[in-house]
Every structure is written in structure tokens, then in C-alpha cells.
Design an enzyme around this catalytic site. Structure first.
Site, short mmCIF file in Angstrom:
data_model
loop_
_atom_site.label_atom_id
_atom_site.label_comp_id
_atom_site.label_asym_id
_atom_site.label_seq_id
_atom_site.Cartn_x
_atom_site.Cartn_y
_atom_site.Cartn_z
N HIS A 158 -12.25 0.49 -7.86
CA HIS A 158 -12.81 -0.85 -8.11
C HIS A 158 -13.87 -0.84 -9.21
O HIS A 158 -15.03 -1.15 -8.94
CB HIS A 158 -13.45 -1.41 -6.83
CG HIS A 158 -12.51 -1.57 -5.69
ND1 HIS A 158 -12.94 -1.73 -4.37
CD2 HIS A 158 -11.16 -1.61 -5.62
CE1 HIS A 158 -11.91 -1.85 -3.58
NE2 HIS A 158 -10.80 -1.77 -4.30
N GLU A 194 -0.46 -6.13 -24.25
CA GLU A 194 -0.60 -5.20 -23.13
C GLU A 194 -0.22 -3.79 -23.59
O GLU A 194 0.87 -3.59 -24.13
CB GLU A 194 0.29 -5.66 -21.97
CG GLU A 194 0.48 -4.66 -20.85
CD GLU A 194 -0.83 -4.18 -20.21
OE1 GLU A 194 -1.63 -5.03 -19.78
OE2 GLU A 194 -1.05 -2.95 -20.16
N ASN A 249 -12.81 -5.94 -1.55
CA ASN A 249 -11.82 -5.60 -2.58
C ASN A 249 -11.85 -6.71 -3.62
O ASN A 249 -11.87 -7.89 -3.27
CB ASN A 249 -10.45 -5.48 -1.94
CG ASN A 249 -10.49 -4.65 -0.66
OD1 ASN A 249 -11.19 -5.01 0.27
ND2 ASN A 249 -9.77 -3.57 -0.63
N GLU A 263 -11.71 -0.29 4.55
CA GLU A 263 -10.28 -0.57 4.76
C GLU A 263 -9.64 0.63 5.45
O GLU A 263 -9.94 1.79 5.12
CB GLU A 263 -9.67 -0.91 3.40
CG GLU A 263 -8.53 -0.11 2.96
CD GLU A 263 -8.16 -0.36 1.48
OE1 GLU A 263 -8.87 -1.07 0.75
OE2 GLU A 263 -7.14 0.21 1.07
P1 FAE Z 1 -6.79 -4.91 -14.76
O1 FAE Z 1 -5.98 -5.40 -13.62
O2 FAE Z 1 -7.25 -3.50 -14.77
O3 FAE Z 1 -5.94 -5.19 -16.08
C1 FAE Z 1 -6.32 -4.74 -17.36
C2 FAE Z 1 -5.06 -4.61 -18.21
O4 FAE Z 1 -5.43 -4.47 -19.57
C3 FAE Z 1 -4.21 -3.39 -17.87
O5 FAE Z 1 -2.87 -3.78 -17.71
C4 FAE Z 1 -4.40 -2.47 -19.07
O6 FAE Z 1 -3.26 -1.67 -19.35
C5 FAE Z 1 -4.66 -3.46 -20.19
N1 FAE Z 1 -5.46 -2.92 -21.31
C6 FAE Z 1 -6.59 -2.21 -21.22
N2 FAE Z 1 -7.09 -1.93 -22.46
C7 FAE Z 1 -6.21 -2.50 -23.34
C8 FAE Z 1 -6.16 -2.55 -24.78
N3 FAE Z 1 -7.13 -2.01 -25.53
N4 FAE Z 1 -5.10 -3.17 -25.35
C9 FAE Z 1 -4.14 -3.73 -24.60
N5 FAE Z 1 -4.14 -3.71 -23.24
C10 FAE Z 1 -5.17 -3.11 -22.62
O7 FAE Z 1 -8.08 -5.81 -14.99
N6 FAE Z 1 -8.27 -4.62 -5.45
C11 FAE Z 1 -8.16 -5.46 -4.41
O8 FAE Z 1 -8.71 -6.57 -4.44
N7 FAE Z 1 -7.40 -5.13 -3.31
C12 FAE Z 1 -6.77 -3.91 -3.21
O9 FAE Z 1 -6.09 -3.64 -2.21
C13 FAE Z 1 -6.92 -2.99 -4.29
N8 FAE Z 1 -6.36 -1.76 -4.23
C14 FAE Z 1 -6.40 -0.94 -5.35
C15 FAE Z 1 -5.70 0.26 -5.33
C16 FAE Z 1 -5.62 1.03 -6.50
C17 FAE Z 1 -4.87 2.33 -6.48
C18 FAE Z 1 -6.27 0.59 -7.69
C19 FAE Z 1 -6.20 1.39 -8.96
C20 FAE Z 1 -6.98 -0.60 -7.70
C21 FAE Z 1 -7.06 -1.37 -6.53
N9 FAE Z 1 -7.74 -2.59 -6.52
C22 FAE Z 1 -7.66 -3.41 -5.44
C23 FAE Z 1 -8.53 -3.02 -7.68
C24 FAE Z 1 -7.85 -4.12 -8.52
O10 FAE Z 1 -6.52 -3.78 -8.80
C25 FAE Z 1 -8.68 -4.30 -9.80
O11 FAE Z 1 -9.97 -4.71 -9.42
C26 FAE Z 1 -8.07 -5.35 -10.72
O12 FAE Z 1 -6.77 -4.99 -11.11
C27 FAE Z 1 -8.94 -5.56 -11.96
O13 FAE Z 1 -8.46 -6.69 -12.63
P2 FAE Z 1 -8.82 -6.96 -14.15
O14 FAE Z 1 -8.29 -8.30 -14.52
O15 FAE Z 1 -10.28 -6.72 -14.36
#
Ligand code: FAE
Length: 522
Positions: A461, A61, A499, A376
Site C-alpha cells: 500500500h 500505460e 486497504n 486482514e
Molecule cells: P496503481 O493502481 O498502482 O496504477 C498505476 C499504473 O501506472 C500502473 O498500471 C503502472 O504500470 C502505471 N505506470 C507507472 N508509471 C508509469 C509511467 N511512467 N508510464 C506509464 N505508465 C506508468 O495506482 N488495496 C486495497 O484496497 N485492497 C486490497 O485488497 C489490496 N490488495 C493488494 C495486494 C497486492 C499484492 C498489491 C500489490 C496491492 C494491493 N492493494 C490493495 C493496493 C492497491 O492495489 C493500490 O493501492 C492501488 O492499485 C493504487 O492505485 P493507484 O491509482 O494509485
């Protein structure tokens, strides 16, 4: 909040043990049976299911472990008083609302640091992301939505919907510890007056509103309201992290993964390069940095099975770089394709919201059937009356973008034009014009930059980049290289109508269930 190798004992006790030795930059090699890149939703599912199978798994990470209070006694900083913990290597915070009453009072200068929220800028679109152990779960609004079945089937026709809705969505929501606000609390508390008023205004215009489940613990929130629990959602904490009450992945999937005894998490480890060795194993080049960005060492880490869970942007970048530099020459032309912002548009109306606003959204306007808009009702937890009702709308937008590898910067560019948001803006405008007309209210034109009524330049998203069934097979196995898997939001081609984290989690559960049964059975 430092760079750690997180062991089972350390993480569960929230006292991280086995801190990675800090030394001068030098290369070292090690090997595990499986490596998972990232610690977000897809990555956390992979780690848990691999660990349960007895497979020694290392998670890498790039962000920090957020479990240690800083000098102010808090793990995360507040939205109203942000500091370096707020953002990933920025000189100034970059909150989605740029101005208030036209004044640039929202953002403030901060020290560059490995903070928890990132905003990645492409030419015509910016993307908010979580950085740290738990990925987006650390910063998101916690809204846990199972998508409409018809739309899920339209977006992912190759996935067995009976199995998803019968087995994997329920498994995901249970393991994520999704819960729903108690109706009596929602209907009476001053903290959700803003949501109830917005609901009434939507109803006046003929729109239904739904109560949305969340991963924020509502029993804790009721304690916050009574004054018996420390305040977090009711202290306006959301996008820079929640100090209490949020069931982020470090408390659910990742804690369960570490309990298997087979999973290790290494933080502040940024994967830069993926190669495949002649014996079929993978070799990763990984930079370990300190929280101020100083390179401590460059490592080579090997594995037999490699799972990419670095999110839509992170996973796509790693694979595009590997394909276009010749490190993984077999990767398909589909890598980089099928990207979309889930049709995200923010807008706001004039409304008396109240100075008390819970940071966790619980209601959404459901105008999907007629207008393809699901909006939302978002808080503006400013602690003062802002006279604003804010919405994050999710729309059906057929436009897609494409990522390309840029040799000059060794990064990626996004081929996406602002005008591709037009179908989304039109749909949102139809719904909110009607709500404004009926309630004699107006749009706020002072929040997204002066005179701007709809945001069309950022998303929460990001989805796609390695679409399921195109860049991968129907279970996330990457085409062209064996034992290489994608497990995150990059599999979903640009839109899911809700979401996305419940879908990302459930899809990862389904794919891992197949992969652990067939590819890793020993
Ligand atoms: P993600 O959660 O983005 O995790 C990827 C991880 O990989 C991160 O920790 C990075 O730091 C790490 N990473 C990236 N590149 C590298 C690398 N080269 N080497 C090592 N580590 C790395 O991926 N979704 C909902 O369903 N409900 C909500 O209420 C909602 N609200 C949101 C509010 C905000 C402000 C944000 C930013 C997003 C929100 N989302 C919501 C979207 C949701 O958090 C997002 O779709 C997921 O987190 C994506 O999940 P992944 O597993 O794709």
C-alpha cells in the site's frame, strides 16, 4: 498480452484491435486534449469522467493489456506454477512469503518479461505494484474498504467528509462493483475455514472481526465451489492475476471509459519525461517497448491537460525528475514528501488452515480502537496444509519517508529507514501476542526469511509523494503548473488506516467532479 492501442471496439470485445505498428526506434509526435498516465484506480476514474465530458483522452500505460490466453489457455499464470507472466522483468519470482518451513520452495526462476506484478526495491523498503491495464486492480486482494470517517478526517482534513461519505464513497463502491460474501456461504464453505478459525482465535482474545466487501464476484466464487464455474480464487489465484471472477478495472471503470468513445489506451508506453511548452501545453517523451523490453520507438505526445495516475511511485518519480532537471521548474518542494507504507506489517501464526483456501480475503480483525491495528486475515493458498494463519496488518504509523531524484541513475531513491516500522511492529505484536497467548499458538518464524516473525521491509500500500493540499491544491491540481493534475494514491499522505483503493477511487471521483466542472468546462 502485447502492446496495443486499445480502441473502444477492441477492448470491449476483448479482442484488441489496432495494434500499434512495430518499427525501428524513431520519434513521432501526436496530440490529444487530455493525457492520463497510468491505468490504475485514479487514472481510470479520470479517463471515465473526461470521456463522459466529450474530451478526447489518451491513456499511456507501461504494462500490457491482459486479455489474451497464452498457450496454456490462461491469461494469467497460477501462484503455484508461476512463469514469465507473473512478474515485471525479474529473473525469479519475488512472492511475499520467501520460504515455507524454512525451505526456499516458494519462488522460482522465470524469463524476464512484462509480467503483471512488480516489486520495486529501495534501500530499506520494497513496494509491490501491479503493471498492466488496470494497475494494482490486476494483482490485489480486492478488499474494498471504506475507511473510518474519524481517521479519514484526521488524514485529509481539507476534504469535505460529508460529501465523501454521502456521495463519492458510494459512487466509487458502486462503479467498482463491490459486493459482499453471502453469510451462509462464508459460514459453511471449507474454502473459508481458515478465516473462520482465525476469527474464533481473535474472538478468544477479545478482538472483533469484520466481514470485508470485495470486488471479486462472490456469485462466481460460489459457482467455483459448486463446480459450475471455472476456478480462479478457489485455484489460489491472486497476486499474479485472476483468470475469472475478479472485477478488475478493465471490467469496470476502464470498460466504461472506453464505452464513451473518447478514450484510447496505449499499452507498453512508458512515460519518461514531461515538459511544458511556451503555449502551456505539455509534451511527453514516451518509450514504446515490446513485452521483452526491447525499445521499439521513442515518441513525443502532446496534450493540453495532463493527469498523473502512475501511482505513488510512478507519479512522484515523473514529477521529481521534471522538477529537478528543470523541465517543470515551478513544481513545489513538497513533491516527494509525505510517503508511507500504510503501516503494512505481515505476520503469521501456527494454525490448522486446511488445504482448501480461497485466494480472496473476506475477514479482518478490527483492533483499531485500542491498538490502531486493522489486520486482514489473508489466505495461504498453497494447496497443502501449511499450518499457517497469515495476516496483513494495517497500522497507524506517524513516520513518513521522502523521495529524491537521483541524477546518476535518472531514478528516485526513498529516504525511509527500517526502524521507522517500529511503531507498527509494536502495535501488531501487542495484538498477536495476545491472540497467541489466549489460543496457545506461536508465531511462524519460517515465512519471511528464517527467524523473522514480522515483515518490516515491504508494502502493498504505497501512499503519498504528492500530498493533497501541499504538492497540489485541495483538488489535485499540481502547484506551479496549470492544467497538470495528480489523481492517484500519491495524494494520500502515507496512511489511511484501511486497504486504500476505495479511498483512492473516491478521492479521484471528488477531484474530477470539480476539475471537469471548472477547468474543462466547454
Ligand atoms: P496503481 O493502481 O498502482 O496504477 C498505476 C499504473 O501506472 C500502473 O498500471 C503502472 O504500470 C502505471 N505506470 C507507472 N508509471 C508509469 C509511467 N511512467 N508510464 C506509464 N505508465 C506508468 O495506482 N488495496 C486495497 O484496497 N485492497 C486490497 O485488497 C489490496 N490488495 C493488494 C495486494 C497486492 C499484492 C498489491 C500489490 C496491492 C494491493 N492493494 C490493495 C493496493 C492497491 O492495489 C493500490 O493501492 C492501488 O492499485 C493504487 O492505485 P493507484 O491509482 O494509485
Amino acid at each position: 498480452m502485447r502492446g496495443f492501442q486499445v480502441s473502444r471496439r477492441g477492448f470491449l470485445g476483448m479482442a484488441a484491435l489496432g495494434m500499434t505498428t512495430i518499427g525501428t526506434a524513431k520519434a513521432e509526435a501526436d496530440h490529444s486534449e487530455a493525457v492520463v498516465i497510468g491505468t490504475g484506480y485514479g487514472a481510470a476514474v479520470a479517463a471515465l469522467r473526461l470521456g463522459e465530458k466529450g474530451i478526447r483522452t489518451t491513456m499511456l500505460e507501461m504494462g500490457q493489456l491482459w486479455d489474451q490466453p497464452a498457450r496454456d489457455g490462461k491469461v494469467f499464470c497460477s501462484m503455484l506454477n508461476p512463469d514469465r507472466r507473473a512478474m515485471w522483468f525479474k529473473d525469479c519470482t519475488e512472492a511475499p512469503l520467501e520460504t515455507l518451513f524454512g525451505l526456499p520452495v516458494v519462488n522460482r526462476p522465470i524469463q524476464r518479461y512484462a509480467g503483471v506484478l512488480d516489486k520495486v526495491h529501495f534501500q530499506e523498503m520494497s513496494v509491490y505494484l501491479g503493471r498492466g491495464v488496470g494497475g494494482g486492480s490486476l494483482v490485489n486482494g480486492g478488499m474494498a474498504v471504506t475507511p473510518r470517517r474519524e481517521y479519514f478526517e484526521e488524514v485529509l482534513p481539507e476534504v469535505d467528509a460529508d460529501e465523501m461519505y454521502g456521495r463519492f464513497f458510494p459512487l466509487a463502491t458502486k462503479t467498482l462493483r463491490v459486493n459482499t460474501i453471502r453469510s451462509a456461504f462464508l459460514e459453511s464453505t471449507s474454502w473459508y475455514q481458515y478465516a473462520r478459525t482465525a476469527r474464533r482465535h481473535a474472538a478468544n482474545a477479545g478482538y472483533d472481526t469484520q466481514v470485508i466487501p470485495n470486488v471479486y464476484d462472490f456469485a462466481h466464487m460460489e459457482g467455483e465451489a459448486r463446480g459450475t464455474k471455472p476456478k480462479s480464487a478457489l485455484a489460489g489465484e491472486v497476486i499474479y492475476g485472476n483468470n475469472h471472477g475478479k472485477m478488475s478495472l478493465d471490467k469496470t471503470y476502464l470498460a466504461d471509459a472506453l464505452k464513451t468513445g473518447n478514450v484510447t489506451i496505449r499499452t507498453l508506453h512508458h512515460v519518461k519525461r514531461i515538459r511544458q511548452q511556451p503555449d502551456g501545453t505539455y509534451l511527453l517523451t514516451v518509450e514504446q517497448r515490446d513485452p521483452f523490453g526491447k525499445l521499439l520507438r521513442t515518441k513525443e505526445i502532446g496534450c493540453r491537460h495532463l493527469f498523473l495516475g502512475a501511482g505513488s511511485l510512478g507519479t512522484t518519480e515523473l514529477l521529481l525528475r521534471a522538477r529537478d532537471t528543470g523541465d517543470l521548474p515551478g513544481l513545489s518542494e513538497e513533491i516527494g514528501s509525505g510517503w508511507g507504507p500504510n503501516g503494512n506489517v505481515m505476520t503469521a501464526r501456527t494454525m490448522l488452515g486446511g488445504f482448501q483456501q480461497s485466494g480472496m480475503p473476506v475477514l479482518a480483525i478490527d483492533a483499531w480502537r485500542d491498538r490502531k491495528v486493522f489486520a486482514e486475515i489473508a489466505p495461504v493458498p498453497a494447496g497443502v496444509e501449511t499450518l499457517a494463519s497469515l495476516y496483513l496488518a494495517i497500522t497507524k504509523n506517524p513516520e513518513r519517508g521522502t523521495f529524491h531524484y537521483d541524477r546518476a541513475t535518472d531514478g528516485i531513491t526513498l529516504d525511509w529507514r527500517r526502524e521507522q516500522m517500529k511503531p507498527s511492529i509494536r502495535a501488531v505484536k501487542d495484538v498477536f501476542d495476545e491472540i497467541n497467548r489466549t489460543n496457545l499458538t506461536t508465531y511462524r518464524a519460517d515465512l519471511f526469511g528464517i527467524g523473522k516473525v514480522f515483515s518490516d521491509d515491504f508494502t502493498y500500500h504505497p501512499l503519498g509523494g504528492c500530498p493533497l493540499g501541499r504538492a497540489t491544491d485541495a483538488f489535485g491540481r499540481v502547484k506551479g503548473h496549470k492544467n497538470l493534475y495528480v489523481t492517484d494514491g500519491s495524494l494520500i499522505p502515507g496512511s489511511i488506516g484501511a486497504n486504500p483503493f476505495v479511498t483512492i477511487t473516491a478521492l479521484a471521483e471528488r477531484n474530477l467532479s470539480r476539475i471537469t466542472a471548472t477547468d474543462l468546462n466547454h
